[in-house]
Enzyme design. Structure first.
Site, PDB file in Angstrom:
ATOM      1  CB  CYS A  35     -16.576   5.267 -29.046  1.00  0.00           C
ATOM      2  SG  CYS A  35     -15.832   5.374 -30.661  1.00  0.00           S
ATOM      3  CD  GLU A  36     -17.216   4.155 -22.965  1.00  0.00           C
ATOM      4  OE1 GLU A  36     -17.823   4.927 -22.198  1.00  0.00           O
ATOM      5  OE2 GLU A  36     -17.592   3.020 -23.248  1.00  0.00           O
TER       6      GLU A  36
ATOM      7  N   GLY B 266       3.508  -3.418  -3.994  1.00  0.00           N
ATOM      8  CA  GLY B 266       3.437  -3.505  -5.452  1.00  0.00           C
ATOM      9  C   GLY B 266       3.837  -2.188  -6.083  1.00  0.00           C
ATOM     10  NE  ARG B 267      -0.193   2.759  -5.924  1.00  0.00           N
ATOM     11  CZ  ARG B 267      -1.356   2.850  -6.581  1.00  0.00           C
ATOM     12  NH1 ARG B 267      -1.416   3.527  -7.699  1.00  0.00           N
ATOM     13  NH2 ARG B 267      -2.440   2.284  -6.100  1.00  0.00           N
TER      14      ARG B 267
ATOM     15  CD  GLU C 289       0.057  -9.112   1.335  1.00  0.00           C
ATOM     16  OE1 GLU C 289      -0.840  -8.334   0.927  1.00  0.00           O
ATOM     17  OE2 GLU C 289      -0.197 -10.131   1.993  1.00  0.00           O
TER      18      GLU C 289
ATOM     19  N   GLY D 127       0.770  -1.239   0.000  1.00  0.00           N
ATOM     20  CA  GLY D 127       0.000   0.000   0.000  1.00  0.00           C
ATOM     21  C   GLY D 127       0.798   1.284   0.000  1.00  0.00           C
TER      22      GLY D 127
ATOM     23  NE  ARG E 113      -3.374   3.952 -10.877  1.00  0.00           N
ATOM     24  CZ  ARG E 113      -3.222   5.107 -10.276  1.00  0.00           C
ATOM     25  NH1 ARG E 113      -2.697   6.126 -10.926  1.00  0.00           N
ATOM     26  NH2 ARG E 113      -3.580   5.261  -9.023  1.00  0.00           N
TER      27      ARG E 113
ATOM     28  CE1 TYR F 242      -9.214   2.742  -8.920  1.00  0.00           C
ATOM     29  CE2 TYR F 242      -7.251   3.032 -10.262  1.00  0.00           C
ATOM     30  CZ  TYR F 242      -8.155   2.205  -9.640  1.00  0.00           C
ATOM     31  OH  TYR F 242      -7.985   0.858  -9.709  1.00  0.00           O
TER      32      TYR F 242
HETATM   33  N1  LLP Z   1      -1.839  -6.832  -0.991  1.00  0.00           N
HETATM   34  C1  LLP Z   1      -3.154  -6.877  -1.235  1.00  0.00           C
HETATM   35  C2  LLP Z   1      -3.972  -7.851  -0.541  1.00  0.00           C
HETATM   36  C3  LLP Z   1      -3.720  -5.979  -2.155  1.00  0.00           C
HETATM   37  O1  LLP Z   1      -5.030  -6.009  -2.378  1.00  0.00           O
HETATM   38  C4  LLP Z   1      -2.903  -5.040  -2.823  1.00  0.00           C
HETATM   39  C5  LLP Z   1      -3.456  -4.108  -3.801  1.00  0.00           C
HETATM   40  C6  LLP Z   1      -1.525  -5.052  -2.541  1.00  0.00           C
HETATM   41  C7  LLP Z   1      -1.023  -5.951  -1.610  1.00  0.00           C
HETATM   42  C8  LLP Z   1      -0.559  -4.127  -3.219  1.00  0.00           C
HETATM   43  O2  LLP Z   1      -0.829  -2.806  -2.961  1.00  0.00           O
HETATM   44  P1  LLP Z   1       0.209  -1.694  -3.421  1.00  0.00           P
HETATM   45  O3  LLP Z   1       1.470  -1.880  -2.622  1.00  0.00           O
HETATM   46  O4  LLP Z   1       0.463  -1.859  -4.867  1.00  0.00           O
HETATM   47  O5  LLP Z   1      -0.465  -0.429  -3.120  1.00  0.00           O
HETATM   48  N2  LLP Z   1      -5.634  -0.462  -9.434  1.00  0.00           N
HETATM   49  C9  LLP Z   1      -5.408   0.450  -8.341  1.00  0.00           C
HETATM   50  C10 LLP Z   1      -4.686  -0.218  -7.198  1.00  0.00           C
HETATM   51  C11 LLP Z   1      -5.414  -1.414  -6.660  1.00  0.00           C
HETATM   52  C12 LLP Z   1      -4.668  -2.084  -5.535  1.00  0.00           C
HETATM   53  C13 LLP Z   1      -5.332  -3.357  -5.156  1.00  0.00           C
HETATM   54  N3  LLP Z   1      -4.693  -4.075  -4.113  1.00  0.00           N
HETATM   55  C14 LLP Z   1      -4.661   1.657  -8.847  1.00  0.00           C
HETATM   56  O6  LLP Z   1      -4.349   1.715 -10.036  1.00  0.00           O
HETATM   57  O7  LLP Z   1      -4.421   2.600  -8.093  1.00  0.00           O
END
Ligand code: LLP
Length: 427
Positions: free
Chosen positions: A356-357, A289-290, A287, A249, A326, A330
């Protein structure tokens, strides 16, 4: 006035003396010429450096960084993380197979997600994943049943929903009671008692993930406090946990956000953990990601047309919501930077795609000095961009390139129409 604002360029992209953007030594315009547009361009070096910053922040700690596969699940990206020693956080059977395909060890994979199917659970058990992060009482029963059928014991954690506000966009907040994720904090104790009774489950840990693009330390600590409170209650109940999974997150800078550095966040978390258990907490999983990949990618796109309806100017580009969802989903802000300098008159444009949106926009009201035919780089497209793409309007998926050792390597070619049609049948 040039209307070229380069202040948001990531460190791996610079402008050369000729005013052209160079990514890790490669001209973005030559990438566009060779591979066409739209295209995603990632930097191997940027990913490696970001991961190294997390590793450095965790030196001396018993911790495993599980890369959240959903953020960018290209095999090349996953393989990079495997080589750097990451674990993985997955949310589907498809992501499981991707990670295993790279040769990663199953015991470094945690399986999250609110709707795991019987088939997905069975396959993950057979593969030997490290842990299931369980999101409901019903899922506990299902995992127990599947494990029993396979003659296995399933390692489980309960994903606790701490009811903490992550102060992020409502669509990417996950730790509030009204969100579908996890088991409510006040029901978790009962769920753990049930899990401990089920014959085919082995209770391992506790899991918590409160949302994405979090730019403050405080929500992480608030969630951690709720988790630790529960761990203490469980210990009193005779349920000992062998790991804490604190989720992901951590946000990135898209425009002017100032998220904590990995070091600042980790120091705050481990400071709290050390005070809780002076002898050292159990192993901690994360965990992210981003934060690991978001600023390591851009989306290259070319301007097809400039048009004006009197009030509004539009730059119609060849990328669309199909390549970057995105902004419209959002109202997310991605910086847009011309790939070359131009003498055109700086003008405010809405940057829109061919789909076309009316919701098909990438950016709004941006001051740019550009002409039709110019290339633009849409920044911070390393996470949740290519992975959220679609074939809407029969638009083939676009190439993904990774710059590695001064060369742009095509890690996924442009999809062909033949490939799209190949899976369809007429009556
Ligand atoms: N763990 C779980 C259980 C999650 O649901 C997520 C993200 C992560 C880890 C990784 O989160 P991060 O570190 O990447 O923030 N599509 C959206 C983001 C959706 C995130 C969903 N879950 C966007 O483009 O902002």
């Amino acid at each position: 006035m040039t209307a070229v604002d380069d202040s948001h360029l990531p460190a791996w992209i610079q402008r050369d003396d000729g005013g052209r953007l160079v990514a890790d030594g490669v001209l973005l315009e030559s990438i566009a010429r060779e591979f066409g547009t739209p295209a995603y361009v990632y930097s191997r070096r940027a990913i490696e450096q970001t991961f190294a910053a997390f590793v450095a922040a965790l030196v001396g700690r018993d911790a495993l960084l599980c890369y959240a596969v959903k953020a960018n699940s290209s095999l090349a990206v996953l393989d990079l993380f495997r080589r750097m020693g990451a674990g993985f956080d997955i949310v589907s059977g498809g992501e499981l197979e991707r990670v295993l395909f790279t040769g990663a060890a199953a015991d470094r994979i945690v399986f999250s997600g609110v709707g795991k199917s019987t088939v997905e659970i069975g396959r993950a058990l057979q593969a030997g994943v490290r842990c299931f992060n369980v999101e409901s009482e019903a899922e506990l029963e299902r995992i127990d049943r599947v494990a029993g059928d396979l003659g296995r014991r399933a390692p489980v954690s309960i994903r606790v929903n701490p009811d903490v506000d992550a102060a992020t966009h409502p669509y990417i907040s996950t730790g509030l009671k009204r969100n579908k994720f996890g088991i409510a904090h006040d029901r978790a104790l009962a769920a753990y008692r049930r899990a401990a009774q089920l014959p085919n489950l082995s209770v391992q840990g506790i899991d918590c993930h409160i949302g994405s693009q979090i730019t403050e330390v405080a929500p992480f600590l608030a969630a951690l406090d709720k988790v630790l409170e529960l761990v203490d209650q469980l210990a009193d109940d005779g349920i000992a946990l062998s790991h804490l999974d604190l989720g992901g997150g951590l946000g990135i800078r898209y425009v002017d956000e100032n998220p904590p550095s990995p070091r600042t966040l980790m120091d705050a978390i481990f400071d709290r953990l050390d005070r809780w258990r002076p002898g050292g907490p159990p192993p901690v999983l994360f965990e992210f990601g981003r934060a690991l990949v978001g600023n390591a990618g851009v989306l290259l796109t070319r301007i097809e047309y400039l048009k004006s309806n009197g009030e509004h100017n539009f730059a119609v580009v060849d990328a669309a919501m199909t390549e970057l969802l995105r902004p419209t989903l959002y109202e997310a802000w991605h910086e847009v930077v011309p790939v070359q300098r131009s003498t055109a008159v700086p003008t405010h444009y809405d940057i829109v795609g061919p789909v076309c949106e009316s919701g098909d926009w990438l950016a709004r009201g941006r001051l740019l000095a550009v002409e039709a035919g110019d290339l633009l780089a849409v920044l911070s497209a390393g996470a949740y961009a290519a992975q959220m793409a679609s074939n809407y309007n029969t638009r083939p998926l676009v190439p993904e390139l990774m710059i590695s050792d001064g060369q742009a390597v095509q890690i996924r070619p442009r999809q062909s129409l033949t490939e799209i049609f190949a899976t369809e049948r007429m009556l």
